[in-house]
Design a protein around this motif. Structure first.
Motif, PDB file in Angstrom:
ATOM      1  N   MET A 232       0.835  -1.209   0.000  1.00  0.00           N
ATOM      2  CA  MET A 232       0.000   0.000   0.000  1.00  0.00           C
ATOM      3  C   MET A 232       0.865   1.253   0.000  1.00  0.00           C
ATOM      4  N   THR A 233       0.434   2.244  -0.724  1.00  0.00           N
ATOM      5  CA  THR A 233       1.167   3.510  -0.694  1.00  0.00           C
ATOM      6  C   THR A 233       0.732   4.321   0.520  1.00  0.00           C
ATOM      7  N   LEU A 234       1.477   5.359   0.780  1.00  0.00           N
ATOM      8  CA  LEU A 234       1.167   6.214   1.925  1.00  0.00           C
ATOM      9  C   LEU A 234      -0.225   6.818   1.772  1.00  0.00           C
ATOM     10  N   GLU A 235      -0.557   7.187   0.518  1.00  0.00           N
ATOM     11  CA  GLU A 235      -1.855   7.803   0.289  1.00  0.00           C
ATOM     12  C   GLU A 235      -2.988   6.854   0.637  1.00  0.00           C
ATOM     13  N   GLN A 236      -2.826   5.595   0.251  1.00  0.00           N
ATOM     14  CA  GLN A 236      -3.891   4.628   0.554  1.00  0.00           C
ATOM     15  C   GLN A 236      -4.043   4.439   2.055  1.00  0.00           C
ATOM     16  N   ILE A 237      -2.893   4.361   2.745  1.00  0.00           N
ATOM     17  CA  ILE A 237      -2.955   4.189   4.198  1.00  0.00           C
ATOM     18  C   ILE A 237      -3.672   5.372   4.829  1.00  0.00           C
ATOM     19  N   LEU A 238      -3.284   6.587   4.394  1.00  0.00           N
ATOM     20  CA  LEU A 238      -3.915   7.790   4.957  1.00  0.00           C
ATOM     21  C   LEU A 238      -5.406   7.816   4.651  1.00  0.00           C
ATOM     22  N   PHE A 239      -5.763   7.391   3.423  1.00  0.00           N
ATOM     23  CA  PHE A 239      -7.177   7.365   3.072  1.00  0.00           C
ATOM     24  C   PHE A 239      -7.933   6.452   4.022  1.00  0.00           C
ATOM     25  N   LEU A 240      -7.366   5.257   4.257  1.00  0.00           N
ATOM     26  CA  LEU A 240      -8.040   4.305   5.153  1.00  0.00           C
ATOM     27  C   LEU A 240      -8.169   4.894   6.557  1.00  0.00           C
ATOM     28  N   VAL A 241      -7.089   5.528   7.024  1.00  0.00           N
ATOM     29  CA  VAL A 241      -7.118   6.092   8.375  1.00  0.00           C
ATOM     30  C   VAL A 241      -8.229   7.127   8.493  1.00  0.00           C
ATOM     31  N   PHE A 242      -8.264   8.076   7.545  1.00  0.00           N
ATOM     32  CA  PHE A 242      -9.266   9.145   7.628  1.00  0.00           C
ATOM     33  C   PHE A 242     -10.672   8.588   7.434  1.00  0.00           C
ATOM     34  N   ALA A 243     -10.802   7.614   6.529  1.00  0.00           N
ATOM     35  CA  ALA A 243     -12.129   7.038   6.287  1.00  0.00           C
ATOM     36  C   ALA A 243     -12.624   6.335   7.546  1.00  0.00           C
ATOM     37  N   LEU A 244     -11.724   5.585   8.203  1.00  0.00           N
ATOM     38  CA  LEU A 244     -12.129   4.873   9.425  1.00  0.00           C
ATOM     39  C   LEU A 244     -12.476   5.861  10.536  1.00  0.00           C
ATOM     40  N   ILE A 245     -11.666   6.908  10.668  1.00  0.00           N
ATOM     41  CA  ILE A 245     -11.978   7.927  11.683  1.00  0.00           C
ATOM     42  C   ILE A 245     -13.348   8.528  11.406  1.00  0.00           C
ATOM     43  N   GLY A 246     -13.578   8.866  10.134  1.00  0.00           N
ATOM     44  CA  GLY A 246     -14.853   9.480   9.774  1.00  0.00           C
ATOM     45  C   GLY A 246     -16.019   8.549  10.078  1.00  0.00           C
ATOM     46  N   LEU A 247     -15.892   7.279   9.672  1.00  0.00           N
ATOM     47  CA  LEU A 247     -16.988   6.336   9.903  1.00  0.00           C
ATOM     48  C   LEU A 247     -17.206   6.109  11.393  1.00  0.00           C
ATOM     49  N   GLY A 248     -16.097   5.967  12.122  1.00  0.00           N
ATOM     50  CA  GLY A 248     -16.210   5.726  13.564  1.00  0.00           C
ATOM     51  C   GLY A 248     -16.914   6.866  14.267  1.00  0.00           C
ATOM     52  N   LEU A 249     -16.524   8.082  13.913  1.00  0.00           N
ATOM     53  CA  LEU A 249     -17.135   9.233  14.569  1.00  0.00           C
ATOM     54  C   LEU A 249     -18.590   9.405  14.133  1.00  0.00           C
ATOM     55  N   ALA A 250     -18.889   9.052  12.882  1.00  0.00           N
ATOM     56  CA  ALA A 250     -20.282   9.125  12.433  1.00  0.00           C
ATOM     57  C   ALA A 250     -21.134   8.159  13.249  1.00  0.00           C
ATOM     58  N   LEU A 251     -20.594   6.947  13.428  1.00  0.00           N
ATOM     59  CA  LEU A 251     -21.303   5.956  14.249  1.00  0.00           C
ATOM     60  C   LEU A 251     -21.472   6.469  15.678  1.00  0.00           C
ATOM     61  N   ALA A 252     -20.387   7.050  16.199  1.00  0.00           N
ATOM     62  CA  ALA A 252     -20.447   7.554  17.571  1.00  0.00           C
ATOM     63  C   ALA A 252     -21.489   8.655  17.699  1.00  0.00           C
TER      64      ALA A 252
END
Lengths: 408, 176, 174
Positions: free
Chosen positions: C1-21
């Motif tokens: 995975m490239t750095l961009e993909q990792i960052l995308f996953l991180v931000f996407a997970l943060i966003g989804l987690g906080l939306a759920l919260a």
């Protein structure tokens, strides 16, 4: 040579390349180093700013100010910081823990983040965003959020009151502030801060549009919540407002953020309206430009300190009225007139165009002042039956209008 | 992200086929530079300031730098606070932990209701905020069009101004 | 995975987690702040796409104005009551089914469109902000929507005053 920044960066580049570091890694090292340098120097500047402000205010009040720790009391702030760090770390048990811890962090980030885009000299800045001006407006909201969080999570009536006043004040005044920032964007045709400075070749926007500069200064003063706009932490009314439950270095973080924000307003005033790093010889020697920029920023900051030492605090209804009924309509009229005049005179010489823009500013300022003085005389005629505070309100507003006249 | 270079005043950058130039070829003193010149090199993304040239790098984007900056900025407040937590004493007490309201014992819930006027100011602000996001691109571009483009933006602005006048007339901007 | 993909996953997970919260938290103010965090994660995703105007608009409008408004409204309501009432009602299985069907439909549609393995087109060399500004005032492009937005904002302002004006009067008579 002349340019310190280029020399240093070329020298470092040379060292990194000699050491066999690939260009990509070198660029990362550079980016992190620059970000670190910008942020840390911003925070270290606070130490000096606090001393500067205490000294200046003391002189204005016929005192000496800090004079014991170090030469001229220069190390006083360091001693204060040490004291704050060594204080007991108190978190009220009734507080909302997560938000309570998060609030000071957000307050600092919201201010330090602004320095990522401010051009310090022709060759020295963090980054040149193509939406720089809107970035400033967006980053400023972080501070508002931090204050709102602090006020709510403390579970204290005074803190909550302070937070509500914050929303009313910061949110209201960001409207005239944004409209004032629209003027340099319009005159330069770019939102990048480096581009705005580059466009002030010959004429500063503060000379062509002094009213916009003044509105920006007043609105920013309200956004930093300093006197006369420090309603959200009015000591005599709501103790310390949103940070009443904060102590030790946690409080110190809010304090540092406020001081850095005040200086940042001076820097933004310099960039947007006073030509940034521009000055005689600055285009050839960017190091000289950095000095000009620092001088202009400190001049703006001095103005803020001066206002703080001079004016009393205004009431909340005065504060809101002045924003929505004076500054915002005046800015709407001013922008409309400026755009049309600037566009109609697009082909003419610099002197004609800027002279016409200045004329528009003077006309709008005169109109605002005459309207204010008329409403003042009307309310004086009808003020006898009302509370004295209500009758006095347009006077305060007219007084501020007079300052507009004096500055333009 | 910009990279700072020292290059001759009369430099002509070929921009034919999108080749990427290594910078040390351009530098008069042959010191190797890390960085590249993008092929869409134009006065638009560079500013000549005397004999210096600032040129856009393509490795770390503008927002990449902002990301780095914010990541570091998180630590600026956290480090002093953690130092304070570690160095400061920690002796909580019943009286010390009370809500601080100038020594008077607090009564009732802290989260009291406030007047709805605050809400109205936030609403008016919201309208102006959205308006500003539309006005900024217009302010950037209006100079490249005939006069009617400027008039359109002013019309936009004055319509919102009419809204402000309406709110004012209704007395909703008066604090009570 | 490239750095961009990792960052995308991180931000996407943060966003989804906080939306759920923000949906599941019982404390309304906390859930409003979780929503703000989620909006920030979306802004970070825009930043990774180099969509500068979207980033600042997302933060200035959504976080700065709308989310502040939400937090304010939540603070204006009586919180302590809200923490005891149930969070769901008896139709929630049907709602969940409907939501699942919609998500599946959107996912299928995107899959059919087949742009997941395409490289994005290069950004134009000119400044996109200038392009957008030109498009906004160009009669052949978005001039009518641009002016319509101002009328829309005007009506929103008037509507807000009418609604809030009623609330104000009620408050004063109480």
């Amino acid at each position: 040579m002349g340019d310190l920044f280029t020399t240093v960066s070329n020298w470092l580049n040379g060292i990194l390349a000699e050491a066999g570091i690939p260009p990509e890694a070198a660029e990362w090292i550079f980016a992190v180093g620059r970000a670190f340098l910008l942020g840390v120097s911003g925070l270290l500047l606070v130490v000096f700013l606090i001393w500067f402000e205490r000294k200046v205010v003391a002189r204005m009040q016929d005192r000496i100010g800090p004079n014991r720790v170090g030469p001229y009391g220069l190390f006083q702030t360091l001693a204060d910081m040490l004291k704050l760090v060594l204080k007991e770390d108190m978190v009220p048990p009734q507080a909302d823990k997560i938000l309570f811890h998060l609030a000071p962090v957000l307050a600092v980030i919201g201010v330090v983040g602004l320095w990522a885009v401010i051009p310090l000299a022709a060759t020295a800045y963090g980054v040149d965003l193509n939406v720089g001006v809107l970035y400033l407006a967006a980053t400023g909201t972080l501070g508002t959020l931090g204050i709102l969080m602090a006020g709510w999570s403390s579970r204290n009536k005074f803190a909550l009151l302070g937070a509500f006043r914050t929303v009313a004040q910061l949110v209201s005044y960001s409207v005239p502030a944004m409209l004032a920032m629209l003027v340099p964007v319009m005159l330069s045709g770019t939102m990048s801060l480096a581009g705005i400075v580059a466009a002030q070749d010959g004429f500063w926007f503060g000379v062509a549009a002094p009213l916009a500069a003044l509105v920006f200064l007043i609105a920013s003063l309200a956004e930093v919540a300093r006197a006369p706009f420090e309603l959200l932490e009015a000591e005599s009314e709501i103790v310390a407002g949103f940070h009443v439950e904060y102590s030790g270095i946690r409080f110190g973080m809010f304090f540092a953020a406020e001081f850095l924000h005040a200086f940042t307003i001076g820097a933004l005033l310099a960039v947007l309206f006073l030509g940034g790093w521009r000055g005689p010889g600055a285009a050839e020697f960017p190091t000289l430009g950095a000095l000009y920029f620092a001088a202009k920023s400190f001049a703006g900051y001095f103005l803020l300190v001066w206002v703080r030492a001079t004016l009393p605090r205004i009431r909340i209804d005065q504060m809101l009225d002045f924003c929505w009924k004076v500054l915002t309509p005046a800015m709407i009229v001013l922008i409309g007139a400026l755009v049309l005049v600037n566009r109609a005179l697009a082909g003419t010489s610099m002197w004609v165009r800027n002279g016409a823009l200045l004329g528009v500013n003077v006309l709008v300022a005169a109109g605002v002042i005459s309207l204010l003085s008329r409403s003042q005389s009307q309310s004086h005629a009808g003020a006898h039956g009302r509370a004295p505070g209500k009758g006095a309100q347009p006077c305060a507003l007219a007084g501020m209008g007079d300052e507009a006249e004096a500055a333009s | 992200m910009f990279h700072v270079l020292r290059i001759p005043r009369d430099l002509k950058v070929p921009r034919d086929d999108g080749r990427i130039f290594l910078l040390y070829r351009l530098s008069p003193d042959r010191i190797p530079r890390c960085g590249v010149i993008p092929f869409d090199f134009s006065p638009h993304n560079c500013y000549h300031t005397g004999h210096f040239l600032l040129e856009k790098s393509i490795m770390i984007s503008d927002w990449g730098f902002i990301g780095i900056f914010f990541f570091l900025a998180i630590f600026f407040p956290i480090v002093p606070i953690l130092t304070g937590v570690l160095l400061g004493p920690h002796k909580p007490g019943a009286v010390k932990n009370e809500t601080y309201e100038c020594g008077i014992r607090t009564r009732g819930p802290a989260r009291i209701q406030f007047r709805a006027s605050y809400y109205l100011y936030a609403l008016v602000f919201l309208i102006f905020d959205i308006e500003a996001v539309f006005l900024f691109p217009w302010a950037v571009a209006h100079g490249q069009f005939p006069l009617y483009a400027a008039v359109e933006g002013v019309l936009f602005l004055f319509l919102i101004g009419a809204g402000l006048a309406y709110v004012w007339r209704k007395g909703s901007l008066s604090w009570r | 995975m490239t750095l961009e993909q990792i960052l995308f996953l991180v931000f996407a997970l943060i966003g989804l987690g906080l939306a759920l919260a923000s949906v599941t938290m019982r404390n309304l103010v906390r859930s409003a702040f979780a929503l703000i965090g989620c909006l920030f994660a979306v802004a970070a995703l825009f930043a990774m796409l180099d969509a500068s105007l979207f980033v600042v608009a997302q933060v200035a409008v959504y976080v700065g104005a709308i989310a502040t408004l939400i937090v304010l409204v939540v603070m204006l309501t009586r919180l302590e009551q809200q923490e005891r009432i149930p969070q769901t009602h008896r139709y929630w299985p049907a709602a969940a089914l409907l939501a699942a069907v919609i998500v599946a439909g959107v996912a299928w549609g995107l899959w059919q469109y087949g742009f997941f393995d395409q490289t994005p087109p290069a950004l134009p060399a000119a400044d996109p902000i200038v392009e957008l500004g030109r498009a906004l005032v160009d009669p052949e492009k978005f001039l009518i929507p641009f002016e319509a937005v101002s009328v829309l904002l005007l009506s929103a302002l008037i509507g807000a005053v009418l609604v809030a004006g009623g609330a104000n009067k009620k408050e004063r008579t109480e």
